[in-house]
Write a protein that holds these residues in place. Structure first.
Motif, PDB file in Angstrom:
ATOM      1  N   ARG A  15       3.315  28.728   1.686  1.00  0.00           N
ATOM      2  CA  ARG A  15       3.292  27.547   2.273  1.00  0.00           C
ATOM      3  C   ARG A  15       4.136  26.649   1.574  1.00  0.00           C
ATOM      4  NH1 ARG A  15       1.822  30.580   4.507  1.00  0.00           N
ATOM      5  NH2 ARG A  15      -0.302  31.553   4.370  1.00  0.00           N
ATOM      6  N   THR A  64      -2.634  29.463   6.999  1.00  0.00           N
ATOM      7  CA  THR A  64      -1.791  28.450   7.829  1.00  0.00           C
ATOM      8  C   THR A  64      -2.531  28.522   9.314  1.00  0.00           C
ATOM      9  OG1 THR A  64       0.204  28.994   6.680  1.00  0.00           O
ATOM     10  CG2 THR A  64       0.364  27.788   8.958  1.00  0.00           C
ATOM     11  N   GLU A  93       4.404  23.387   8.367  1.00  0.00           N
ATOM     12  CA  GLU A  93       2.974  24.084   8.588  1.00  0.00           C
ATOM     13  C   GLU A  93       1.791  22.921   8.545  1.00  0.00           C
ATOM     14  OE1 GLU A  93       4.544  26.357   5.866  1.00  0.00           O
ATOM     15  OE2 GLU A  93       3.901  24.637   4.589  1.00  0.00           O
TER      16      GLU A  93
END
Length: 445
Positions: free
Chosen positions: A78, A56, A167
């Motif tokens: 994620r 990320t 993200e």
């Protein structure tokens, strides 16, 4: 007779529009952690069911874009897992079209927004399932396609920016162009070789790759490679000499690494065993009879080479190279101490880097300086003829030891015969004499 069942269509890797897919569809992919990311391109393509968690680069506030402010997915994961973790094109032809698929699966328990952006590379094009951001149901995947059209057979790189509600991360796109490949054997075994002797093997190496090979080769002592750097065209061949020169008996192994200018390193293996061969002195001791001060006396011994190699010998002052280096350092320090103690009125003391080097003994027979900075045996009383030379396989050579005393006293000297293929042999000479005669004795081991 027809069974009445409608046959299921088979899945093809070629689309209706003529583009060929290089990626296999995922079926129960295995998540690999970031510590396991050291895969080559071939390994990555051979195991398409493995996927790694992307790193990320930026966290976002979920409350700004979604009513679902909390997620069941941990922050180290994620919201969308990409498959494959890296899009790779390989074995392509310039000016042809290639297409690969990227699946992004929602691993959360609620629908999530997804947006995918491609860079500005003219060689890649992103084909999205929708023109706008849209939500992906939990557990479902959204498939994107990357179109690739190369201008030449070289490396290309770009990346996809994946933006979710929480993200932002990247998925790299790599196109691996033509590579050079030198067909070295995976392992080169020297088997049993004479110790302190240069054993060589010559290989015919070809460039079986698709581009010119700009290479360099590294290995560890006692192995060496020649040439260790160079260039080889596609389909061309060259001779490469690998040398094994062991200083002591034992088993040796070393990696041989071939470095290419494209960044790849190929590891090979070298191994060998150093042994003593049948080379020896015919006497374990040598005694010289009483000799007058004004005369000289002579005795002889024989070096027998009953091996298959041409052995080189040299009579030296010290038993091995390590002892030579220690004695050289000791003598150099003594010379430096003498120069430091010289008063200034006797002259200027030169810097250490400008001081003359220690004299090297010369062969008393040939009158030539011994190469390599070695320290051969030098003595005013005992002379050995010849001091250095070669002995052919299954041959012998007679060595003469000449004793010429300077005064009436006991003489004792030790000399080492350094012969390639076996350990050094030593010789000790001693004798007690009267006023006019000097008996001497020499022991060879």
């Amino acid at each position: 007779m027809a069974s009445g069942k409608t046959p299921r269509p088979t899945r093809s890797s070629r689309r209706a529009d003529g583009f060929q897919s290089r990626v296999v569809a995922s079926r129960n992919p295995k998540v690999v952690r970031e510590a396991e990311e050291s895969l080559t391109t071939k390994q990555r393509l051979a195991s398409p069911r493995e996927m790694r968690r992307p790193r990320t680069t930026q966290l976002r506030g979920m409350g700004e874009v979604s009513h679902q402010k909390f997620s069941a997915v941990d922050l180290d994961q994620r919201l969308f897992q990409p498959f494959p973790s890296e899009v790779v094109f390989e074995n392509y032809v310039p000016h042809q079209f290639y297409i690969a698929a990227l699946a992004l699966r929602n691993v959360d328990r609620v629908p999530r927004l997804l947006n995918v952006i491609l860079g500005n590379s003219p060689y890649f094009e992103l084909i999205c399932p929708s023109d706008e951001d849209y939500k992906v149901a939990p557990g479902m995947s959204s498939t994107y396609r990357i179109l690739f059209r190369p201008d030449e057979n070289k490396d290309y790189f770009d990346e996809l920016t994946i933006i979710t509600e929480r993200e932002k991360f990247f998925v790299p796109i790599r196109a691996v162009g033509a590579r050079a490949t030198l067909d070295f054997p995976d392992q080169l075994n020297f088997s049993d070789c004479p110790v302190r002797f240069r054993t060589q093997k010559t290989l015919l190496v070809r460039n079986v790759g698709k581009r010119e090979a700009c290479y360099s080769i590294t290995t560890l002592s006692p192995f060496s490679v020649d040439p260790s750097i160079g260039t080889l065209g596609v389909g061309e061949a060259m001779q490469v000499t690998v040398e094994f020169h062991p200083p002591k008996t034992g088993v040796y192994s070393s990696p041989m690494i071939v470095h290419y200018d494209t960044g790849e390193d190929v590891h090979k293996s070298l191994c060998g065993t150093a042994v003593n061969v049948n080379i020896r002195l015919d006497k374990s001791s040598l005694t010289v009879e009483k000799t007058s001060l004004t005369l000289s006396n002579q005795r002889s011994l024989v070096i027998r080479n009953q091996s298959a190699i041409t052995a080189h010998f040299q009579w030296k002052r010290f038993v091995d190279q390590e002892e030579e280096e220690r004695q050289k350092l000791r003598l150099q320090r003594q010379e430096e101490d003498k120069l430091v103690g010289v008063p200034k009125e006797h002259g200027v003391v030169p810097p250490l880097g400008e001081q003359p080097s220690l004299p090297i003994c010369t062969s008393q027979n040939q009158g030539t300086e011994v190469q390599g900075g070695s320290m051969p045996f030098c003595n005013d009383t005992f002379t050995i003829v010849p001091m250095e030379g070669d002995i052919l396989p299954n041959s012998s050579l007679e060595i003469n030891v000449i004793f010429k005393p300077k005064e009436a006293r006991v003489y004792q000297e030790t000399v080492y015969c350094d012969i390639s293929g076996t350990a050094p042999s030593s010789c000790s000479c001693s004798r007690r004499g009267g006023t006019n005669t000097l008996p001497a004795r020499s022991d060879l081991m």
